[in-house]
Design a protein around this motif. Structure first.
Motif, mmCIF file in Angstrom:
data_model
loop_
_atom_site.group_PDB
_atom_site.id
_atom_site.type_symbol
_atom_site.label_atom_id
_atom_site.label_comp_id
_atom_site.label_asym_id
_atom_site.label_seq_id
_atom_site.Cartn_x
_atom_site.Cartn_y
_atom_site.Cartn_z
ATOM 1 N N GLU A 1 25.184 2.899 19.606
ATOM 2 C CA GLU A 1 25.835 1.707 19.928
ATOM 3 C C GLU A 1 25.871 0.668 21.150
ATOM 4 O OE1 GLU A 1 30.201 1.418 18.763
ATOM 5 O OE2 GLU A 1 29.303 -0.192 20.216
ATOM 6 N N LYS A 2 26.172 -0.349 20.361
ATOM 7 C CA LYS A 2 26.039 -1.162 20.863
ATOM 8 C C LYS A 2 26.457 -1.999 22.157
ATOM 9 C CE LYS A 2 28.306 -5.123 18.384
ATOM 10 N NZ LYS A 2 28.226 -5.628 16.877
ATOM 11 N N SER A 3 27.789 -1.499 22.429
ATOM 12 C CA SER A 3 28.379 -1.955 23.795
ATOM 13 C C SER A 3 28.713 -0.354 24.527
ATOM 14 C CB SER A 3 29.946 -2.616 22.947
ATOM 15 O OG SER A 3 30.465 -1.841 22.244
ATOM 16 N N SER A 4 29.661 -0.760 25.634
ATOM 17 C CA SER A 4 30.032 0.254 27.184
ATOM 18 C C SER A 4 30.486 1.261 26.512
ATOM 19 C CB SER A 4 28.965 -0.006 28.385
ATOM 20 O OG SER A 4 28.996 -1.527 28.208
ATOM 21 N N TYR A 5 30.547 2.109 27.283
ATOM 22 C CA TYR A 5 32.133 2.562 27.120
ATOM 23 C C TYR A 5 32.845 2.574 28.667
ATOM 24 C CZ TYR A 5 31.552 4.598 22.956
ATOM 25 O OH TYR A 5 30.422 5.165 21.164
ATOM 26 N N PRO A 6 34.037 2.668 29.014
ATOM 27 C CA PRO A 6 35.694 2.181 28.362
ATOM 28 C C PRO A 6 35.489 0.793 27.943
ATOM 29 C CG PRO A 6 36.666 2.708 30.403
ATOM 30 C CD PRO A 6 34.885 2.578 30.091
ATOM 31 N N ARG A 7 36.145 0.267 26.853
ATOM 32 C CA ARG A 7 36.377 -0.765 26.345
ATOM 33 C C ARG A 7 37.601 -1.249 25.519
ATOM 34 N NH1 ARG A 7 35.788 1.099 22.010
ATOM 35 N NH2 ARG A 7 33.580 1.542 20.508
ATOM 36 N N HIS A 8 38.162 -2.535 25.297
ATOM 37 C CA HIS A 8 39.655 -2.492 24.761
ATOM 38 C C HIS A 8 38.326 -2.723 23.245
ATOM 39 C CE1 HIS A 8 42.590 -2.061 27.381
ATOM 40 N NE2 HIS A 8 41.809 -2.163 28.561
ATOM 41 N N LYS A 9 39.401 -2.859 22.296
ATOM 42 C CA LYS A 9 39.379 -3.276 20.801
ATOM 43 C C LYS A 9 40.117 -3.914 19.912
ATOM 44 C CE LYS A 9 36.454 -1.617 17.505
ATOM 45 N NZ LYS A 9 34.983 -1.291 17.527
ATOM 46 N N VAL A 10 40.433 -4.536 19.474
ATOM 47 C CA VAL A 10 41.486 -5.234 18.636
ATOM 48 C C VAL A 10 41.769 -4.579 17.168
ATOM 49 C CG1 VAL A 10 42.043 -7.044 16.994
ATOM 50 C CG2 VAL A 10 40.529 -7.693 18.392
ATOM 51 N N CYS A 11 42.924 -3.531 17.805
ATOM 52 C CA CYS A 11 43.543 -2.726 17.315
ATOM 53 C C CYS A 11 45.318 -2.057 17.488
ATOM 54 C CB CYS A 11 42.984 -1.180 17.429
ATOM 55 S SG CYS A 11 42.934 0.275 16.608
ATOM 56 N N GLY A 12 45.584 -1.930 16.472
ATOM 57 C CA GLY A 12 47.314 -1.818 16.402
ATOM 58 C C GLY A 12 47.127 -0.338 17.726
ATOM 59 N N GLU A 13 46.308 0.384 17.520
ATOM 60 C CA GLU A 13 46.674 1.348 18.213
ATOM 61 C C GLU A 13 47.337 2.496 18.229
ATOM 62 O OE1 GLU A 13 46.091 0.294 22.195
ATOM 63 O OE2 GLU A 13 44.002 0.005 22.276
ATOM 64 N N TYR A 14 48.369 2.491 16.694
ATOM 65 C CA TYR A 14 48.491 3.177 16.239
ATOM 66 C C TYR A 14 48.531 4.523 15.824
ATOM 67 C CZ TYR A 14 52.486 6.121 12.952
ATOM 68 O OH TYR A 14 52.912 6.884 12.248
ATOM 69 N N VAL A 15 48.337 5.744 15.542
ATOM 70 C CA VAL A 15 47.547 6.721 15.139
ATOM 71 C C VAL A 15 48.369 7.917 14.960
ATOM 72 C CG1 VAL A 15 45.489 8.164 15.174
ATOM 73 C CG2 VAL A 15 45.200 6.782 16.719
ATOM 74 N N SER A 16 48.034 8.471 12.987
ATOM 75 C CA SER A 16 48.809 9.109 12.640
ATOM 76 C C SER A 16 48.512 9.687 12.755
ATOM 77 C CB SER A 16 48.728 8.678 10.592
ATOM 78 O OG SER A 16 48.798 9.537 10.093
ATOM 79 N N ASN A 17 49.556 11.340 12.288
ATOM 80 C CA ASN A 17 49.425 12.153 12.853
ATOM 81 C C ASN A 17 48.752 13.569 12.223
ATOM 82 O OD1 ASN A 17 50.959 12.480 15.426
ATOM 83 N ND2 ASN A 17 52.504 12.970 14.407
ATOM 84 N N GLU A 18 48.385 12.653 10.661
ATOM 85 C CA GLU A 18 47.264 13.618 10.296
ATOM 86 C C GLU A 18 45.715 13.955 11.394
ATOM 87 O OE1 GLU A 18 47.740 10.099 7.659
ATOM 88 O OE2 GLU A 18 45.505 10.579 6.735
ATOM 89 N N ILE A 19 45.340 13.347 11.197
ATOM 90 C CA ILE A 19 43.877 13.430 12.175
ATOM 91 C C ILE A 19 44.192 14.533 12.991
ATOM 92 C CG2 ILE A 19 42.910 11.665 10.944
ATOM 93 C CD1 ILE A 19 43.243 11.394 14.447
#
Ligand code: FAD
Length: 377
Positions: free
Chosen positions: A34-52
């Motif tokens: 992985e090229k970056s380190s954790y933790p880090r913010h990401k461009v994302c809507g951050e709504y995750v479907s319950n299906e997983i």
């Protein structure tokens, strides 16, 4: 003597980390780069479907531990501010990528996965083995390579993948805010040239993330001006940008977001998550797809190593067909919805029809999501 790597994973986002956990738990030697380190913010809507949820629970990575917001309501507003509401058929949860990715990273490490911080520059397949070159001049050899490096990467250019040859007109902006917003709601607000998702995450911050077309965006000097002149024409977004307090120092941006078709297997690399295909963010299903594709890929790799799948050719064929079977129709629906909403007249017509037949909205949402899957190896 060179170390044995069964599976090398490029990219430690949701798809890569999920496969890392799943495979390590099954005794397979995994190295993830992985090229970056954790933790880090990401461009994302951050709504995750319950299906997983059942699958992540089975991997010993229950999202519940991050205290996500439970979301079961949906609000859609047109660019002139009219609204429609619906219950979400499967539902979901709100959690930041800052928390989720680093949580999965810790679990992958606990399960014995080796995680290297480096950037992969090139992947070569020769004599039934992969050789992977990195920026820090390492050359790693592996039997199987999973491409989980996201939407767009230097590797796509190296592999001369078809979609990378075209320029994409989409960019995205994301930031966290403090403000009054219901915990159980995900809102999608339409504006000229894009749409903006709003929902809460685990620490009560409100995540605001929008996709915008570059042609309109570039007419303005900066994000603030663009938000004031374009997004704020929708009164719901105007209220949000006026009343809410920005938590980030400045919003994060990414450009060149492409929704073109990709292949699930290229140059013998098994592609997962966005590397195999990106669904339009308005569907709110990209993260679930990344995790589910990691599950499908990992199950097949385990069968390959235990001899149930007799050859690489069969492994690749099975993965490509399972991927298409599971995701093709979601992606198609996502593309169709996005193109309809880009057309002002059509989007007005759809809005009016949904206002008359509200039961259609959850049916459309369902078409862009999968069913919860429990079984895994
Ligand atoms: C504007 C927007 C809003 C969205 N909103 C939602 C939403 O609300 N809900 C939802 O479910 N989905 C949403 N998505 C989609 C979701 O963000 C993605 O589908 C998801 O992040 C895919 O995960 P991934 O693991 O495939 O890729 P990523 O999470 O992008 O991970 C890829 C990783 O690979 C690493 N990498 C890249 N190149 C290299 C290299 N050469 N060497 C080493 N490492 C490398 C990167 O650093 C990164 O960590 C949205 C997407 C966008 C653009």
């Amino acid at each position: 003597m060179k170390k044995r790597i069964d599976v090398l994973i490029i990219g430690g986002g949701l798809a890569g980390l999920t496969s890392a956990i799943h495979l390590s738990k099954n005794g397979i030697k995994v190295t993830l780069i992985e090229k970056s380190s954790y933790p880090r913010h990401k461009v994302c809507g951050e709504y995750v479907s319950n299906e997983i949820i059942p699958y992540l629970d089975s991997l010993g990575a229950p999202p519940e531990k991050l205290y996500p917001k439970k979301i079961d309501k949906f609000l859609f507003s047109s660019s002139n501010g009219r609204t429609l509401t619906s219950d979400l058929p499967v539902g979901g949860f709100g959690v930041s990528r800052y928390a989720l990715d680093s949580y999965l990273y810790s679990i992958a490490k606990e399960n014995g996965c080796e995680i290297i911080k480096d950037t992969v520059l090139d992947v070569v397949f020769e004599k039934d083995n992969f050789s992977v070159n990195t920026e820090q001049n390492s050359i790693l050899n592996a039997k199987i390579v999973i491409g989980a490096y996201g939407k767009r990467s230097n590797i796509d250019r190296k592999l001369a993948r078809e979609f990378i040859k075209k320029k994409s007109p989409w960019l995205a902006v994301k930031a966290h805010y403090k403000g009054d917003f219901p915990e159980d709601l995900v809102a999608l607000h339409n504006f000229k040239g894009g749409y903006c998702g709003v929902s809460k995450v685990e620490n009560d911050n409100v995540n605001v993330c929008y996709l915008a077309d570059y042609k309109t965006f570039k007419k303005y000097k900066n994000i603030k001006e663009y938000q004031e002149n374009v997004l704020s024409k929708n009164r719901h977004l105007k209220k949000l940008f006026t009343d809410f307090e920005l938590v980030f120092e400045k919003p994060l941006t990414i450009s060149q977001i492409a929704f073109d078709k990709k292949k699930a297997v290229e140059h013998h690399i098994l592609m997962t998550g966005d590397t195999a295909g990106l669904i339009h963010p308005l569907c709110g299903n990209g993260m679930a797809m990344a995790i589910r594709s990691a599950q499908i890929c990992s199950d097949l790799i385990i069968s390959y190593f235990n001899g149930t799948i007799p050859s690489r050719a069969v492994l690749e064929k099975k993965y490509a067909s399972s991927w298409n079977l599971t995701f093709k129709s979601r992606l198609r629906t996502g593309r169709l919805l996005a193109s309809l909403f880009r057309n002002e007249q059509l989007s007005k017509w759809i809005f009016n029809s949904l206002a008359i037949f509200p039961f259609l909205l959850p049916l459309i949402i369902k078409k862009t999501h999968g069913e919860p899957v429990t079984h895994t190896s």
